[in-house]
Write a protein that holds these residues in place. Structure first.
Motif, short mmCIF file in Angstrom:
data_model
loop_
_atom_site.label_atom_id
_atom_site.label_comp_id
_atom_site.label_asym_id
_atom_site.label_seq_id
_atom_site.Cartn_x
_atom_site.Cartn_y
_atom_site.Cartn_z
N ALA A 172 7.87 46.23 42.69
CA ALA A 172 8.92 45.50 41.96
C ALA A 172 8.69 44.00 42.04
CB ALA A 172 10.30 45.85 42.53
N GLY A 173 8.25 43.51 43.19
CA GLY A 173 7.96 42.08 43.34
C GLY A 173 6.81 41.64 42.46
N LEU A 174 5.78 42.48 42.33
CA LEU A 174 4.66 42.17 41.46
C LEU A 174 5.12 42.09 40.01
CD1 LEU A 174 1.65 41.73 40.85
CD2 LEU A 174 1.38 44.22 40.86
N LEU A 175 5.89 43.08 39.58
CA LEU A 175 6.38 43.06 38.20
C LEU A 175 7.29 41.85 37.96
CD1 LEU A 175 7.06 46.87 37.70
CD2 LEU A 175 5.13 45.51 36.83
N TRP A 176 8.17 41.56 38.92
CA TRP A 176 9.05 40.39 38.78
C TRP A 176 8.22 39.11 38.70
CZ3 TRP A 176 9.46 36.09 41.86
CH2 TRP A 176 10.45 35.18 41.46
N SER A 177 7.20 38.98 39.54
CA SER A 177 6.41 37.75 39.53
C SER A 177 5.67 37.57 38.20
CB SER A 177 5.45 37.69 40.72
OG SER A 177 4.45 38.69 40.64
N LEU A 178 5.21 38.68 37.60
CA LEU A 178 4.54 38.57 36.30
C LEU A 178 5.50 38.11 35.22
CD1 LEU A 178 2.31 41.79 36.45
CD2 LEU A 178 1.59 39.41 36.80
N VAL A 179 6.74 38.61 35.27
CA VAL A 179 7.75 38.16 34.31
C VAL A 179 8.08 36.69 34.54
CG1 VAL A 179 10.16 38.44 33.59
CG2 VAL A 179 8.71 40.46 33.92
N ALA A 180 8.24 36.31 35.82
CA ALA A 180 8.56 34.91 36.14
C ALA A 180 7.45 33.97 35.66
CB ALA A 180 8.78 34.75 37.65
N ILE A 181 6.21 34.38 35.84
CA ILE A 181 5.08 33.57 35.37
C ILE A 181 5.16 33.40 33.85
CG2 ILE A 181 2.57 33.59 35.01
CD1 ILE A 181 2.40 34.96 37.83
N ALA A 182 5.43 34.49 33.14
CA ALA A 182 5.54 34.41 31.67
C ALA A 182 6.67 33.49 31.26
CB ALA A 182 5.74 35.81 31.08
N LEU A 183 7.81 33.59 31.95
CA LEU A 183 8.95 32.72 31.61
C LEU A 183 8.61 31.25 31.81
CD1 LEU A 183 11.81 34.82 33.21
CD2 LEU A 183 11.57 34.28 30.77
N VAL A 184 8.01 30.94 32.95
CA VAL A 184 7.71 29.54 33.28
C VAL A 184 6.64 28.95 32.37
CG1 VAL A 184 6.73 28.05 35.09
CG2 VAL A 184 8.51 29.71 35.66
N THR A 185 5.72 29.79 31.93
CA THR A 185 4.58 29.26 31.16
C THR A 185 4.71 29.41 29.65
OG1 THR A 185 3.40 31.35 31.44
CG2 THR A 185 2.95 29.61 33.05
N LEU A 186 5.59 30.31 29.19
CA LEU A 186 5.65 30.57 27.76
C LEU A 186 6.98 30.19 27.11
CD1 LEU A 186 3.71 33.95 27.61
CD2 LEU A 186 2.86 31.64 27.10
N VAL A 187 8.00 29.92 27.89
CA VAL A 187 9.26 29.44 27.33
C VAL A 187 9.13 27.92 27.16
CG1 VAL A 187 11.73 29.09 27.82
CG2 VAL A 187 10.66 31.30 28.29
N PRO A 188 9.50 27.39 26.00
CA PRO A 188 9.42 25.92 25.83
C PRO A 188 10.20 25.19 26.93
CG PRO A 188 9.86 26.98 23.74
CD PRO A 188 10.00 28.05 24.79
N THR A 189 9.70 24.05 27.34
CA THR A 189 10.33 23.30 28.43
C THR A 189 11.69 22.74 28.04
OG1 THR A 189 9.11 21.32 27.78
CG2 THR A 189 8.16 22.69 29.53
N ARG A 190 11.93 22.57 26.74
CA ARG A 190 13.21 22.06 26.25
C ARG A 190 13.61 22.87 25.02
NH1 ARG A 190 9.91 17.98 25.25
NH2 ARG A 190 10.73 17.70 23.16
N PRO A 191 14.91 23.07 24.82
CA PRO A 191 15.33 23.81 23.62
C PRO A 191 15.17 23.00 22.33
CG PRO A 191 17.25 23.19 24.93
CD PRO A 191 16.03 22.80 25.71
N ASP A 192 15.03 21.69 22.46
CA ASP A 192 14.94 20.84 21.27
C ASP A 192 13.51 20.48 20.87
OD1 ASP A 192 14.37 19.24 23.44
OD2 ASP A 192 15.53 17.53 22.73
N VAL A 193 12.56 21.28 21.31
CA VAL A 193 11.16 20.98 21.01
C VAL A 193 10.93 20.96 19.51
CG1 VAL A 193 8.80 21.87 21.17
CG2 VAL A 193 10.23 21.80 23.19
N GLY A 194 11.57 21.87 18.79
CA GLY A 194 11.34 21.94 17.36
C GLY A 194 10.00 22.57 17.06
N PHE A 195 9.54 22.40 15.86
CA PHE A 195 8.27 22.98 15.49
C PHE A 195 7.18 21.92 15.58
CE2 PHE A 195 11.11 25.97 13.46
CZ PHE A 195 10.51 27.17 13.83
N VAL A 196 6.06 22.33 16.13
CA VAL A 196 4.89 21.46 16.17
C VAL A 196 4.03 21.90 15.00
CG1 VAL A 196 2.87 20.77 17.50
CG2 VAL A 196 5.03 21.28 18.68
#
Length: 186
Positions: free
Chosen positions: A41-65
């Motif tokens: 469960a910890g491995l699966l959680w860490s993989l999700v956490a990694i995806a969240l931290v690296t693939l969610v935009p750092t700000r909601p107002d990034v807009g389109f590049v």
């Protein structure tokens, strides 16, 4: 246009994934033993956490590049300037990238350490963690909306973190001994 991003989204996603991980432990600990169930469960959680931290935009107002302005290649400037520009809790981006992958490497070893096949599965899993890091960087390169950058330094730091976690898992393995399973009679 729907915007999503920021640390709040990352934290909320991490908490939701933690709830799912706890439920997974509760469902599997009878058959796997507590250490292995928590590790999987910890491995699966860490993989999700990694995806969240690296693939969610750092700000909601990034807009389109615009696709025309996004980078076409990964940065090969090892240790480039981005590491010092981003800090959380006084830690720079390079340190955070290392720390982000440590739990995945640690939980990986503990998750497969119960079985003799773990001798093969653990190194294979470490290679898959390296591939996961590469996949994240390539996704960041392709999805301009994320406003993230593909960087070889991130890949090296992520793999270093997974390796540190892997070694920590090996050191912890004889202490927690996941192969000792006490089955619930019922």
């Amino acid at each position: 246009m729907v915007t999503i991003g920021g640390t709040g989204v990352m934290v909320l996603g991490g908490l939701a994934a933690a709830v799912v991980a706890v439920l997974l432990v509760l469902l599997t600990h009878r058959w796997l033993g507590t250490v292995t169930a928590v590790s999987v469960a910890g491995l699966l959680w860490s993989l999700v956490a990694i995806a969240l931290v690296t693939l969610v935009p750092t700000r909601p107002d990034v807009g389109f590049v615009p696709a025309e302005t996004r980078s076409e290649t990964c940065s090969w400037d090892y240790g480039g300037p981005s590491g010092a520009a981003f800090q959380v809790l006084g830690l720079d981006q390079r340190t955070l990238n290392v720390l982000l992958f440590v739990p995945a490497g640690l939980f990986l070893v503990l998750a497969v350490g119960r079985w003799w096949a773990g001798v093969v599965l653990a190194p294979l899993g470490l290679g898959l963690l390296a591939a996961y890091s590469l996949g994240i960087e390539l996704t960041q390169l392709q999805l301009a909306r994320l406003d993230r950058a593909c960087d070889v330094t991130d890949m090296v730091d992520n793999i270093l973190g997974a390796g540190i976690g892997f070694v920590l898992g090996l050191l912890l393995l004889p202490v927690v001994r996941p192969w000792r399973v006490t089955r619930v009679q019922g």
